[in-house]
Design an enzyme around this catalytic site. Structure first.
Site, PDB file in Angstrom:
ATOM      1  N   GLU A  83      31.793 125.533 -12.352  1.00 52.55           N
ATOM      2  CA  GLU A  83      30.501 124.999 -12.747  1.00 52.55           C
ATOM      3  C   GLU A  83      29.578 124.740 -11.558  1.00 52.55           C
ATOM      4  O   GLU A  83      28.373 124.494 -11.733  1.00 52.55           O
ATOM      5  CB  GLU A  83      30.691 123.705 -13.547  1.00 52.55           C
ATOM      6  CG  GLU A  83      31.283 123.949 -14.934  1.00 52.55           C
ATOM      7  CD  GLU A  83      31.553 122.663 -15.700  1.00 52.55           C
ATOM      8  OE1 GLU A  83      31.456 121.579 -15.078  1.00 52.55           O
ATOM      9  OE2 GLU A  83      31.867 122.738 -16.897  1.00 52.55           O
ATOM     10  N   GLU A 114      54.408 127.130 -12.019  1.00 53.60           N
ATOM     11  CA  GLU A 114      54.147 125.898 -11.278  1.00 53.60           C
ATOM     12  C   GLU A 114      55.319 125.485 -10.387  1.00 53.60           C
ATOM     13  O   GLU A 114      55.166 124.620  -9.522  1.00 53.60           O
ATOM     14  CB  GLU A 114      53.796 124.757 -12.234  1.00 53.60           C
ATOM     15  CG  GLU A 114      54.931 124.235 -13.076  1.00 53.60           C
ATOM     16  CD  GLU A 114      54.484 123.073 -13.947  1.00 53.60           C
ATOM     17  OE1 GLU A 114      55.205 122.069 -13.960  1.00 53.60           O
ATOM     18  OE2 GLU A 114      53.422 123.155 -14.603  1.00 53.60           O
TER      19      GLU A 114
END
Length: 298
Positions: A83, A114
């Site tokens: 963003e 992960e």
């Protein structure tokens, strides 16, 4: 009980038999948990402020901004990252979003990724992370192998490391220049860190990046003066910003924005009757800070 289980993983007896509660009582519990998640931010305002100042300093000297995480934390980190270009015009080549499992992890669970330390290190090596760069690492427990390995590697390269975690004893804090501990407490649904932990992370990331971009000159009077204008709605918004800051009329604001090739800060100075060459120089001299450029041109 491990230190990690004292935080986000702990199953609170308060929510025993939750699935048997009336619907509104379940929602009341979730609402209260969300409120706590937001309220915990108040206790780390100074840490967020110090982190943003340090990030802005590195970025103003040519550094890149890395975001890294896994699972829910990774999704939130990536969201904040992507963003920054449309909202503040931060260059895409100065943004590096990394999530365990890569792009596939954005739409499908990639739990095994992960735990892979090497893919995190390999990614940072590929991008040649260095002492000019910043890494914002987000992990509820602060012990996710992928994220922890990235933090260690970035620190070894003298990058600025900012760690956000919901565990007071987060291992990522041990390698961070700035640590932001979000005491969001145990989850209503034990271990579901997309809930309270995620809410606190989202709020902290919003505040961290907004303050950073403000310090870098991309906000003026609470207005997004560096936003990317790529459609009619944003063109109208951009013209309104030019009009509000310069005090000119609507048509002049639109004309100046067009002359400035949709550069809001330049358009503001044009609307204030400064020659284009002088306006461009003032902005360049002041690293794009509109207020400072205005003062220079007085």
């Amino acid at each position: 009980m491990s230190k990690e289980l004292q935080g986000t993983e702990k199953h609170s007896p308060r929510y025993h038999s939750l699935d048997t509660w009336p619907a509104e009582e379940i929602l009341e519990a979730l609402w209260a948990s969300q409120l706590r998640a937001i309220s915990c931010i108040q206790h780390v305002v100074s840490e967020i402020s110090e982190s943003a100042e340090a990030i802005a300093d590195r970025l103003s000297n040519g550094g890149r901004l890395f975001y890294i995480g896994a699972g829910s934390s990774g999704h939130l980190a990536i969201q904040d990252c992507v963003e920054l270009n449309p909202t503040y015009g931060w260059p895409l080549d100065k943004l590096v979003p990394l999530i365990a499992g890569g792009k596939d992890a954005l739409l499908a669970p990639m739990g095994g990724a992960e735990d892979d330390e090497e893919i995190a290190i390999d990614a940072l090596k590929k991008h040649q992370i260095n002492a000019h760069d910043v890494i914002v690492a987000v992990a509820a427990s602060g012990s996710t192998p992928y994220t922890l390995a990235a933090v260690k590697h970035a620190r070894s390269k003298n990058s600025l490391v900012v760690s956000i975690a919901n565990n007071k004893h987060a291992p990522t804090f041990d390698y961070a220049d700035h640590s932001i501990f979000l005491d969001s407490g145990s989850e209503v649904i034990a271990g579901s860190t997309r809930m309270a932990a995620g809410t606190s992370q989202k709020a902290a990331l919003n505040m961290l990046s907004t303050l950073t971009m403000t310090k870098l000159g991309h906000v003026h009077d609470g207005l997004m003066v560096s936003m990317i204008i790529n459609n009619e709605k944003l063109e109208r918004r951009g013209a309104a910003i030019v009009q509000e800051i310069s005090g000119t009329d609507k048509e002049t604001a639109k004309r100046c924005l067009k002359t400035a090739d949709r550069d809001i800060k330049l358009a503001v100075l044009l609307a204030m009757k400064y020659p284009k060459a002088d306006a461009e120089k003032a902005l360049a001299d002041n690293r794009g800070h509109l207020r400072q450029a205005m003062q220079q041109l007085k």
